[in-house]
Design an enzyme around this catalytic site. Structure first.
Site, mmCIF file in Angstrom:
data_model
loop_
_atom_site.group_PDB
_atom_site.id
_atom_site.type_symbol
_atom_site.label_atom_id
_atom_site.label_comp_id
_atom_site.label_asym_id
_atom_site.label_seq_id
_atom_site.Cartn_x
_atom_site.Cartn_y
_atom_site.Cartn_z
ATOM 1 N N GLY A 81 15.529 90.817 15.710
ATOM 2 C CA GLY A 81 16.038 92.096 16.193
ATOM 3 C C GLY A 81 15.500 93.338 15.539
ATOM 4 O O GLY A 81 15.750 94.447 16.024
ATOM 5 N N GLU A 127 14.635 85.112 12.493
ATOM 6 C CA GLU A 127 13.972 84.845 13.775
ATOM 7 C C GLU A 127 13.270 86.101 14.302
ATOM 8 O O GLU A 127 13.564 86.565 15.405
ATOM 9 C CB GLU A 127 15.003 84.376 14.807
ATOM 10 N N PRO A 128 12.354 86.674 13.529
ATOM 11 C CA PRO A 128 11.718 87.907 13.997
ATOM 12 C C PRO A 128 10.731 87.637 15.126
ATOM 13 O O PRO A 128 10.042 86.621 15.124
ATOM 14 C CB PRO A 128 10.974 88.399 12.750
ATOM 15 N N CYS A 138 3.205 97.468 45.183
ATOM 16 C CA CYS A 138 3.842 98.234 46.260
ATOM 17 C C CYS A 138 5.303 98.545 45.980
ATOM 18 O O CYS A 138 6.192 98.171 46.748
ATOM 19 C CB CYS A 138 3.728 97.423 47.538
HETATM 20 N N1 LLP Z 1 16.500 85.241 18.189
HETATM 21 C C1 LLP Z 1 17.183 85.217 19.347
HETATM 22 C C2 LLP Z 1 18.271 84.258 19.516
HETATM 23 C C3 LLP Z 1 16.829 86.107 20.387
HETATM 24 O O1 LLP Z 1 17.498 86.077 21.526
HETATM 25 C C4 LLP Z 1 15.765 87.023 20.190
HETATM 26 C C5 LLP Z 1 15.380 87.951 21.248
HETATM 27 C C6 LLP Z 1 15.073 86.992 18.961
HETATM 28 C C7 LLP Z 1 15.475 86.099 17.979
HETATM 29 C C8 LLP Z 1 13.914 87.889 18.667
HETATM 30 O O2 LLP Z 1 14.259 89.228 18.682
HETATM 31 P P1 LLP Z 1 13.225 90.351 18.215
HETATM 32 O O3 LLP Z 1 12.969 90.168 16.732
HETATM 33 O O4 LLP Z 1 11.974 90.209 18.999
HETATM 34 O O5 LLP Z 1 13.936 91.622 18.513
HETATM 35 N N2 LLP Z 1 12.393 91.458 26.542
HETATM 36 C C9 LLP Z 1 13.037 92.426 25.676
HETATM 37 C C10 LLP Z 1 13.507 91.803 24.385
HETATM 38 C C11 LLP Z 1 14.474 90.664 24.578
HETATM 39 C C12 LLP Z 1 14.893 90.010 23.292
HETATM 40 C C13 LLP Z 1 15.634 88.761 23.536
HETATM 41 N N3 LLP Z 1 15.978 88.025 22.382
HETATM 42 C C14 LLP Z 1 12.073 93.573 25.452
HETATM 43 O O6 LLP Z 1 10.977 93.565 26.002
HETATM 44 O O7 LLP Z 1 12.421 94.535 24.759
#
Ligand code: LLP
Length: 419
Positions: free
Chosen positions: A239, A273-274, A342
């Site tokens: 996150g 979980e980055p 489109c």
């Molecule tokens: N762990 C879990 C359980 C998750 O659901 C996610 C992301 C992550 C880790 C990784 O999160 P990050 O570090 O990348 O923020 N498609 C959207 C982002 C959706 C994220 C979903 N879950 C976008 O393009 O902004």
């Protein structure tokens, strides 16, 4: 810091001009810098130095095998949400015991696949899922390692579509019911409780929501301990946000500090979980200007990449900086940068100030390494674009551009239609 820089007004990726690659592979394509990927992973991992930890890269952000393999080489683990991601992870070489599996909707075949693989941990998101995992583990004569994904009800202050830790969100189990989950898991024969997990959202630009979530997890941990359950792993999810425009998210070191401080005095093995923070600014989307067009009220730059290639502007109104690959033209225009699809929602940027580019010029859509290619589609029967990785002054095609034939692969016309 990333390795996309101008030298004499030409955009380079590490030590190759982006233009050179575009001329060889055609456009559009995603371009990743190996040095940046590596640097980002190591900075993140090092930020937690001294702690027992496993950095499980979130496959959903970018699941190309070459990128996954890089993180295998750097000692990372993997965060998955589907059987497909498990398949990719194993193909890239992750050891099963470095893989954690989240997701609200795990299917039986996916649960079995993960059980047979012997992954590190299931992050369980509902009581029904817990029961199903227990049942499948029993049938397969396995013990399923589980954590309960807790929904701590904190506001990550990000786009509503990517907030996951509010009680109105579908994710995890609320703190009150989580205890029930642990109680239940404790009584199930075929699961072994080993962890606690949360993931509160994505593109978070402040450390506070993480601390709030952790505080909530810690008070739960006390209760769980009283039940005589021994928790070894604490999974903080992903996150951490990045700079797309003018956001100033905490540096991974500050983020780590906030977490590590709250964890003092515990002997927990930390899992992270980055996704975005590792790959987001390590990749760009390169596209060519097809046409310029002036409407009565708008100026349009029509690019050969559209919403099917990069969904984020359309889906979240996300900002991606757009640069001219060959800079040096100081005349600026305000234009909508749109794709060939489109739909009016097909845009990369609206009312954007960019250099006065002309037909044939190359554009770089920045910060496209996370949730770029992985969210692309074949809409309008557009072949998926190529992915390229640069290492110093060499580049490698890590995913071929699709051909028309790929578009119809697996399709068939039933005989009755041919008669
Ligand atoms: N762990 C879990 C359980 C998750 O659901 C996610 C992301 C992550 C880790 C990784 O999160 P990050 O570090 O990348 O923020 N498609 C959207 C982002 C959706 C994220 C979903 N879950 C976008 O393009 O902004």
């Amino acid at each position: 810091m990333h390795h996309f820089e101008y030298r004499d007004h030409e955009l380079y990726c590490e030590n190759i001009p982006v233009r050179t690659i575009a001329e060889k592979v055609g456009t559009p394509f995603f371009l990743y810098s190996h040095a940046t990927l590596k640097r980002h992973f190591l900075i993140f991992d090092k930020a937690f130095e001294g702690l027992k930890r496993l950095v499980c890269f979130s496959a959903k952000a970018n699941s190309n095998l070459a990128i996954l393999k890089l993180f295998v080489n750097l000692g990372g683990g993997l965060d998955i949400v589907s059987g497909g991601e498990l398949y990719r992870g194993l193909k890239a070489g992750f050891l099963p015991k470095t893989i954690v599996y989240s997701g609200v909707g795990k299917r039986v075949d996916e649960i079995d696949y993960a059980l047979n693989t012997g992954i590190l941990m299931f992050n369980v998101e509902s009581l029904e899922e817990l029961k199903l995992i227990d049942k499948r583990a029993g049938l397969l004569k396995k013990k399923a390692p589980v954590a309960v994904r807790v929904n701590p009800d904190v506001d990550p202050k990000t786009h509503p579509y990517i907030s996951t830790g509010l009680k109105k969100n579908k994710f995890g189990i609320d703190t009150a019911s989580a205890l029930k989950g642990y109680q239940m898991a404790n009584e199930l024969e075929n699961v072994e409780i080993i962890g606690i997990d949360c993931h509160i959202g994505s593109q978070i630009t402040d450390a506070k929501p993480f601390q709030e979530a952790l505080a909530s997890l810690k008070s739960l941990l006390n209760e769980i301990k009283k039940m005589g359950i021994d928790i070894r792993y604490l999974d903080m999810g992903g996150g951490l946000g990045i700079t797309y425009d003018d956001e100033s998210p905490p540096h991974p070191r500050e983020y780590a500090k906030a977490i590590v401080e709250s964890l003092k005095g515990t002997d927990l093995h930390l899992i992270l979980e980055p996704g975005r923070v590792i790959v987001g600014n390590a990749g760009i989307l390169v596209t060519r200007v097809l046409f310029r067009k002036s409407g009565p009220t708008k100026e349009f730059v029509i690019a050969d990449a559209g919403m099917n290639d990069l969904m984020r502007p359309t889906l979240y109104n996300a900002f991606h900086a757009i640069k001219a690959v060959s800079a040096g033209n100081d005349r600026m225009i305000t234009a909508d940068i749109v794709g060939p699809i489109c739909e009016t929602s097909d845009f990369l940027a609206i009312d954007r100030n960019i250099p006065d580019v002309k037909q044939g010029d190359l554009l770089a859509v920045m910060s496209a390494g996370a949730y770029g290619f992985v969210m692309s589609s074949n809409y309008c029967s557009r072949p998926k674009v190529a992915e390229v990785m640069v290492n110093d002054d060499q580049f490698y095609i890590i995913k071929k551009r699709q051909e028309y034939e790929d578009l119809v692969a697996g399709e068939s016309i039933p005989t009755f239609l041919n008669s």
